[in-house]
Design an enzyme around this catalytic site. Structure first.
Site, mmCIF file in Angstrom:
data_model
loop_
_atom_site.group_PDB
_atom_site.id
_atom_site.type_symbol
_atom_site.label_atom_id
_atom_site.label_comp_id
_atom_site.label_asym_id
_atom_site.label_seq_id
_atom_site.Cartn_x
_atom_site.Cartn_y
_atom_site.Cartn_z
ATOM 1 N N GLU A 219 0.817 -1.206 0.000
ATOM 2 C CA GLU A 219 0.000 0.000 0.000
ATOM 3 C C GLU A 219 0.852 1.258 0.000
ATOM 4 O O GLU A 219 0.518 2.251 -0.660
ATOM 5 C CB GLU A 219 -0.937 0.003 1.216
ATOM 6 C CG GLU A 219 -2.024 1.076 1.177
ATOM 7 C CD GLU A 219 -1.582 2.436 1.711
ATOM 8 O OE1 GLU A 219 -2.308 3.420 1.484
ATOM 9 O OE2 GLU A 219 -0.497 2.526 2.349
ATOM 10 N N HIS A 320 2.963 9.414 9.364
ATOM 11 C CA HIS A 320 4.241 9.139 8.703
ATOM 12 C C HIS A 320 5.436 9.673 9.482
ATOM 13 O O HIS A 320 6.525 9.861 8.919
ATOM 14 C CB HIS A 320 4.248 9.672 7.262
ATOM 15 C CG HIS A 320 3.536 8.769 6.312
ATOM 16 N ND1 HIS A 320 3.707 8.830 4.956
ATOM 17 C CD2 HIS A 320 2.671 7.756 6.512
ATOM 18 C CE1 HIS A 320 2.974 7.916 4.354
ATOM 19 N NE2 HIS A 320 2.318 7.246 5.300
#
Length: 344
Positions: A219, A320
């Site tokens: 992904e 992230h």
């Protein structure tokens, strides 16, 4: 409605977070999920691409698939410097400033794991002064300082290092007394842990419709769910982190419905059915849009998937980077999934 077994889900999550799985190097994490499914007595299939699928049969007609990913951000070795330090190539979209100073593991072809730290080429303020502050953090100026006595490229190659070795960032998972979970890679191991928790609940109280879970492994580089979604899927619900920040409604204490991201809007009618399920169950659903985001649902649609797609997930702060969520968001995500499929 039977609630998500939170201690079970957290145990799975913490073990998953401690298992390195950068995109392209996910075998150990997938094997951990397989072992847990075997313990639950749930059959599963690993696709040729390395993804994992399992189902819980429903009492009536219809088939809904939940998709999430177990691959994470990471890097690969793209070269060895004359100093013996490693040059990196990024896996996934992150700012290099978010991994500066992070401990890493380098996974060699022989199976040896060598630890190190991501540093920049001007890391010492006492040597470079203002040059450190002015340095733009980008791939060309970042390197791995290995925790071995290496002084040349020959020394590093002697450790078994080679171009293409995978580099994983240490997750550093922490569960705080207040119920916060801090770690790298809550994107998207939080959702995968919830999948197993929901599966465990559905085994005791079967859903109204057959439910499939599809865990992808690419992904972070954009093509995770391009293949492997069960062909009899009527609806696809991607489950991924809900990004938190200024101008967003997402919260670490809630589940979010994402109605649009960089790939455009998700299916309006499916999104409304999810809203209705949340309302019936008394779940405080947040609704949000993410301009710099794409999900497995996007990949499935771009690959020609002929089904409506929606996106939900627990709120995650500092996406992230070194991320954080709360057990409230995990419980709410599991509750929404159970409410939607009529289980629990």
């Amino acid at each position: 409605m039977t609630a998500l077994d939170l201690p079970y889900t957290l145990d799975i999550l913490l073990r998953l977070l401690d298992t390195p799985s950068p995109t392209g190097f996910t075998g150990a994490a997938v094997a951990l999920i397989e072992a847990e499914l075997s313990a639950l007595g749930v059959p599963f299939v690993r696709t040729r691409k390395g993804a994992l699928t399992w189902e819980v049969a429903g009492t009536g007609a219809g088939h809904v698939t939940f998709s999430g990913h177990v691959d994470t951000l990471g890097a690969m070795v793209r070269g060895v410097k004359n100093s013996g330090r490693l040059l990196l190539s990024a896996l996934g979209g992150y700012d290099w400033a978010t991994v500066e100073g992070e401990d890493v593991r380098v996974h060699t072809q022989s199976g040896r794991v060598v630890t190190g730290t991501v540093v920049n080429i001007r890391q010492s303020l006492h040597v470079h002064g203002a040059g450190l502050r002015e340095l733009k953090r980008e791939q060309s100026v970042m390197e791995v300082r290995l925790d071995e006595a290496v002084f040349s490229s020959a020394d590093t190659f002697a450790l078994g290092m080679s171009v293409g070795d995978f580099v994983s960032f240490d997750a550093r998972p922490r569960l705080t007394p207040a119920g916060y979970i801090k770690a790298r890679h809550l994107d998207n191991k939080a959702a995968v842990a919830v999948f197993l928790g929901v599966t465990r609940t559905l085994l005791h109280t079967p859903p109204a419709r057959t439910v499939a879970f599809h865990v992808t492994t690419y992904e972070e580089v954009g093509h995770g769910a391009a293949t492997g979604i069960p062909p009899h899927t009527d609806e696809l619900i991607a489950v991924d982190m809900a990004a938190i920040g200024d101008g967003q409604t997402s919260s670490e204490h809630h589940v979010t419905l994402c109605v649009a991201d960089s790939g455009g809007p998700y299916d309006h009618e499916l999104s409304n059915r999810i809203r209705a399920a949340a309302a019936r169950a008394g779940i405080a659903l947040r609704v949000d849009m993410y301009p710099y985001y794409a999900s497995d649902g996007t990949a499935a649609w771009r690959a020609g998937g002929d089904y409506p797609v929606a996106l939900i997930g627990p709120g995650v702060d500092a996406s992230h980077a070194y991320e954080r969520t709360h057990t409230d968001a995990l419980e709410a995500t599991g509750a929404l999934m159970l409410a939607y499929v009529g289980g629990g």
